[in-house]
Design a protein around this motif. Structure first.
Motif: not given
Length: 224
Positions: A21, A23, A221
C-alpha cells in the motif's frame, strides 16, 4: 547519481485485499537495503512486483532509470539478467531432475554466452565463487545439503551477471549453523562484485548483519 532500484508509491492487490500500500524506497549500487516485517505484511509481494513476477496495480518500479512496469515482455527479457532473485526454498528453486552444473549453465545458454570450453569453465568458476567444489556440479539437488543448494542457487543467479539481487528470505530455511556462512558469502560477493541487494527477511539479526539500511513493513506499508 541514479539509484539502481527506485520504487515509488507501489501498490499490489489480490482481489479486494491490498498487500502493498504505497511503498517507496531506493537501493543504490553496492548497497544492501533490508526489508523486515511479520509474515503477511507484504514483503514477498513487494519482491514479486520489483521482479515483475507480478504486475503492480499502481506505482513505479525503476531499474537503472528504466520504468519496468511500462516495459513490454520483449524489452523485459533484456533487463531480467541484470535483476535476479534468490528464493527461500533452496530445493524448490532448483529442478530436482537436472544436475547442478546444467542449471547454472542455463542462463549462459539462454543469453547466448555459452561456448566450449569457456562455458564449462565459467560454471566451475561460479561454483568456486560460492564456496562449492566444482565436482558438486555433477550432482542432483537432493544429493546436496540445504546450504549447498542455496549456494548453487546463488551461483545460478550470478551466471546472469546481475547488478541487483532480490533475496527473499534466503537463509530462513537453513539450519542456524549454515545461516552465518551464507550471509558471509553474500557480503563477500557484494564486496567483490559491487552488487546491490534487496534483502527480505523476518529475521532481524540476519538483516542487521547484512544491511546498510533497514525498512520495516506492517500491513502493506513501510512504517520505519
Amino acid at each position: 547519481m541514479t539509484p539502481l532500484l527506485d520504487v515509488r508509491d507501489l501498490v499490489v492487490r489480490y482481489g479486494a485485499a491490498t498487500a502493498v500500500d504505497g511503498v517507496s524506497f531506493q537501493v543504490r549500487a553496492g548497497e544492501t537495503v533490508g526489508l523486515v516485517g511479520p509474515s503477511g505484511c507484504g514483503k514477498s509481494s513487494t519482491a514479486a512486483a520489483v521482479l515483475r513476477l507480478r504486475r503492480p496495480h499502481a506505482g513505479e518500479v525503476r531499474f537503472d532509470g528504466l520504468e519496468l512496469t511500462a516495459l513490454s515482455e520483449r524489452r523485459l527479457r533484456a533487463i531480467r539478467p541484470r535483476l535476479q532473485p534468490v528464493f527461500q526454498d533452496p530445493y524448490g528453486s532448483l529442478s530436482p531432475r537436472r544436475r547442478i552444473r546444467a542449471q547454472i549453465a542455463e542462463p549462459l545458454r539462454v543469453q547466448g554466452r555459452w561456448s566450449r570450453p569457456a562455458g564449462p569453465e565459467r560454471v566451475a568458476e561460479l561454483l568456486d565463487m560460492v564456496g562449492l567444489d566444482p565436482a558438486l556440479g555433477e550432482r542432483l539437488p537432493h544429493e546436496l545439503s540445504g546450504g549447498q543448494c542455496q549456494r548453487a542457487g546463488i551461483a545460478r543467479a550470478l551466471a546472469s551477471a546481475p547488478e541487483l539481487l532480490v533475496l527473499d528470505e534466503p537463509v530462513s530455511a537453513l539450519d542456524p549453523s549454515l545461516r552465518a556462512g551464507v550471509l558471509n558469502l553474500l557480503l563477500d560477493l557484494q564486496d567483490r562484485l559491487g552488487l546491490g541487494y534487496l534483502f527480505i527477511s523476518h529475521d532481524m539479526a540476519a538483516v542487521r548483519h547484512l544491511s546498510d539500511r533497514v525498512l520495516t513493513m506492517r500491513a502493506g506499508k513501510i512504517v520505519t
